[in-house]
Design an enzyme around this catalytic site. Structure first.
Site, PDB file in Angstrom:
ATOM      1  N   THR A 182      21.171 -29.111  -1.137  1.00 22.47           N
ATOM      2  CA  THR A 182      21.756 -30.327  -0.427  1.00 22.47           C
ATOM      3  C   THR A 182      22.970 -31.038  -1.160  1.00 22.47           C
ATOM      4  O   THR A 182      23.642 -31.901  -0.264  1.00 22.47           O
ATOM      5  CB  THR A 182      20.642 -31.299   0.131  1.00 22.47           C
ATOM      6  OG1 THR A 182      20.212 -31.864  -0.947  1.00 22.47           O
ATOM      7  CG2 THR A 182      19.673 -30.543   0.790  1.00 22.47           C
ATOM      8  N   ASP A 228      29.804 -29.270 -16.275  1.00 23.29           N
ATOM      9  CA  ASP A 228      28.073 -30.314 -16.063  1.00 23.29           C
ATOM     10  C   ASP A 228      27.825 -31.050 -17.304  1.00 23.29           C
ATOM     11  O   ASP A 228      27.741 -30.688 -18.345  1.00 23.29           O
ATOM     12  CB  ASP A 228      26.893 -29.255 -15.779  1.00 23.29           C
ATOM     13  CG  ASP A 228      25.726 -29.990 -15.699  1.00 23.29           C
ATOM     14  OD1 ASP A 228      25.273 -31.104 -16.156  1.00 23.29           O
ATOM     15  OD2 ASP A 228      25.070 -29.554 -14.529  1.00 23.29           O
ATOM     16  N   ASP A 244      24.516 -31.142 -19.171  1.00 25.01           N
ATOM     17  CA  ASP A 244      24.385 -29.952 -19.858  1.00 25.01           C
ATOM     18  C   ASP A 244      25.202 -29.998 -21.118  1.00 25.01           C
ATOM     19  O   ASP A 244      24.795 -29.762 -22.290  1.00 25.01           O
ATOM     20  CB  ASP A 244      24.615 -28.654 -18.955  1.00 25.01           C
ATOM     21  CG  ASP A 244      23.512 -28.503 -17.884  1.00 25.01           C
ATOM     22  OD1 ASP A 244      22.419 -28.968 -18.389  1.00 25.01           O
ATOM     23  OD2 ASP A 244      23.795 -27.502 -17.168  1.00 25.01           O
ATOM     24  N   ARG A 275      20.685 -34.119  -8.593  1.00 24.90           N
ATOM     25  CA  ARG A 275      21.349 -33.574  -7.548  1.00 24.90           C
ATOM     26  C   ARG A 275      20.396 -32.428  -7.021  1.00 24.90           C
ATOM     27  O   ARG A 275      20.368 -31.635  -7.758  1.00 24.90           O
ATOM     28  CB  ARG A 275      22.788 -33.292  -7.486  1.00 24.90           C
ATOM     29  CG  ARG A 275      23.629 -34.504  -7.794  1.00 24.90           C
ATOM     30  CD  ARG A 275      24.945 -34.063  -7.283  1.00 24.90           C
ATOM     31  NE  ARG A 275      25.553 -32.785  -7.846  1.00 24.90           N
ATOM     32  CZ  ARG A 275      26.811 -32.148  -7.873  1.00 24.90           C
ATOM     33  NH1 ARG A 275      27.610 -32.890  -6.998  1.00 24.90           N
ATOM     34  NH2 ARG A 275      27.216 -31.052  -8.273  1.00 24.90           N
TER      35      ARG A 275
HETATM   36  C1  PRP Z   1      25.316 -35.121 -12.490  1.00 27.55           C
HETATM   37  C2  PRP Z   1      26.215 -36.536 -12.914  1.00 27.55           C
HETATM   38  C3  PRP Z   1      25.958 -37.381 -11.703  1.00 27.55           C
HETATM   39  C4  PRP Z   1      25.704 -36.553 -10.358  1.00 27.55           C
HETATM   40  C5  PRP Z   1      27.268 -36.714  -9.766  1.00 27.55           C
HETATM   41  O1  PRP Z   1      24.166 -35.466 -12.485  1.00 27.55           O
HETATM   42  O2  PRP Z   1      25.701 -36.960 -14.097  1.00 27.55           O
HETATM   43  O3  PRP Z   1      24.830 -38.200 -11.881  1.00 27.55           O
HETATM   44  O4  PRP Z   1      25.620 -35.419 -11.092  1.00 27.55           O
HETATM   45  O5  PRP Z   1      27.245 -36.027  -8.608  1.00 27.55           O
HETATM   46  P1  PRP Z   1      27.215 -36.534  -7.290  1.00 27.55           P
HETATM   47  O6  PRP Z   1      28.513 -37.613  -7.211  1.00 27.55           O
HETATM   48  O7  PRP Z   1      27.540 -35.651  -6.318  1.00 27.55           O
HETATM   49  O8  PRP Z   1      25.811 -37.449  -7.111  1.00 27.55           O
HETATM   50  P2  PRP Z   1      23.172 -34.191 -12.236  1.00 27.55           P
HETATM   51  O9  PRP Z   1      22.439 -34.190 -11.001  1.00 27.55           O
HETATM   52  O10 PRP Z   1      23.624 -33.031 -12.566  1.00 27.55           O
HETATM   53  O11 PRP Z   1      21.706 -34.695 -13.328  1.00 27.55           O
HETATM   54  P3  PRP Z   1      21.787 -34.559 -14.871  1.00 27.55           P
HETATM   55  O12 PRP Z   1      22.512 -35.851 -15.183  1.00 27.55           O
HETATM   56  O13 PRP Z   1      20.405 -34.932 -15.102  1.00 27.55           O
HETATM   57  O14 PRP Z   1      22.291 -33.155 -15.476  1.00 27.55           O
HETATM   58  N1  URA Z   2      27.920 -33.457 -11.874  1.00 30.54           N
HETATM   59  C1  URA Z   2      28.683 -32.955 -13.053  1.00 30.54           C
HETATM   60  O1  URA Z   2      27.983 -33.126 -14.325  1.00 30.54           O
HETATM   61  N2  URA Z   2      30.008 -32.416 -12.879  1.00 30.54           N
HETATM   62  C2  URA Z   2      30.556 -32.146 -11.824  1.00 30.54           C
HETATM   63  O2  URA Z   2      31.412 -31.788 -11.820  1.00 30.54           O
HETATM   64  C3  URA Z   2      29.793 -32.738 -10.648  1.00 30.54           C
HETATM   65  C4  URA Z   2      28.546 -33.182 -10.667  1.00 30.54           C
END
Ligand code: PRP
Ligand code: URA
Length: 209
Positions: free
Chosen positions: A108, A200, A203, A104
């Site tokens: 944005t 997160d 993480d 993400r």
């Molecule tokens: C997180 C999560 C989803 C996304 C959800 O990923 O694992 O993929 O956010 O958010 P959304 O519904 O608003 O799109 P992130 O972008 O943090 O990436 P990561 O898994 O690599 O940490």
């Molecule tokens: N992605 C995450 O990992 N946690 C949230 O709460 C939203 C998006």
């Protein structure tokens, strides 16, 4: 909403309560994500079609049922979706796994694609997208769109926690996709995090914060 299923199984809810706890270690968090995925997989595959087969036991012929119909692919959204793959594969050892890399944009909140690798016969398979968090729904909606463009006809989404905003976006953009959650939370905060959520997910699984 007709295509939203929220599982209230006690084992799932118990594990989810530990997953949410800010003091849960990465090791335990990872294990729980895998276990919850396994339990959710069991529930989300209830509608798989069966066919009658005859099996010779050492004693007699038994009339049994085996899974029929289209083959499946599990599609984790990187990174956090990776935590759910092992649990799914434990339930369905023959399944193929395709990967969608999305992050993400912190400003944005829209998804940015960096990877897409599917089994070569993906168009002949049904797909279950896995990602622990359905927040704005941008990532899941994009993943579903990429799969449709690759020819997939039937898609399910399995997330551990969803926000109403994400469910609504999926419903608007992909009303044909069934959504499976362990919990539907309250709302998103100003940073796009699910409240109360679990923080997160990526993480916490990979210990990167
Ligand atoms: C997180 C999560 C989803 C996304 C959800 O990923 O694992 O993929 O956010 O958010 P959304 O519904 O608003 O799109 P992130 O972008 O943090 O990436 P990561 O898994 O690599 O940490
Ligand atoms: N992605 C995450 O990992 N946690 C949230 O709460 C939203 C998006």
């Amino acid at each position: 909403m007709s295509n939203l299923h929220v599982f209230d199984h006690p084992l799932i809810q118990h594990k989810l309560s530990i997953l949410r706890d800010k003091d849960t270690s990465s090791k335990v968090f990872r294990e729980l994500v895998g276990e919850i995925a396994m339990l959710m997989c069991y529930e989300a595959t209830r509608d798989l079609p069966l066919e009658e087969v005859e099996v010779e036991t050492p004693v007699a012929v038994a009339h049994c049922r085996r899974i029929a119909g289209k083959k499946l692919a599990v599609v984790p959204i990187l990174r956090a979706g990776l935590g759910m793959v092992e649990g799914m594969v434990a339930m369905m050892p023959g399944v193929k796994v395709g990967h969608v890399g999305l992050y993400r944009d912190p400003e944005t909140l829209e998804p940015v694609k960096y990877y897409f690798k599917m089994p070569p016969d993906i168009a002949e398979r049904d797909a279950i997208i896995v990602d622990p968090m359905l927040a704005t729904g941008g990532s899941a909606a994009a993943a579903a769109q990429f799969l449709k463009e690759a020819g997939v006809k039937h898609i399910k989404l399995m997330s551990i926690i969803g926000a109403p905003e994400g469910v609504e976006r999926m419903h608007a953009e992909h009303p044909d996709v069934d959504i499976y959650l362990a919990a539907l939370d309250d709302h998103l905060n100003e940073h796009g995090y699910i409240v109360p959520g679990l923080g997160d997910a990526g993480d916490r699984i990979f210990g990167t914060k």
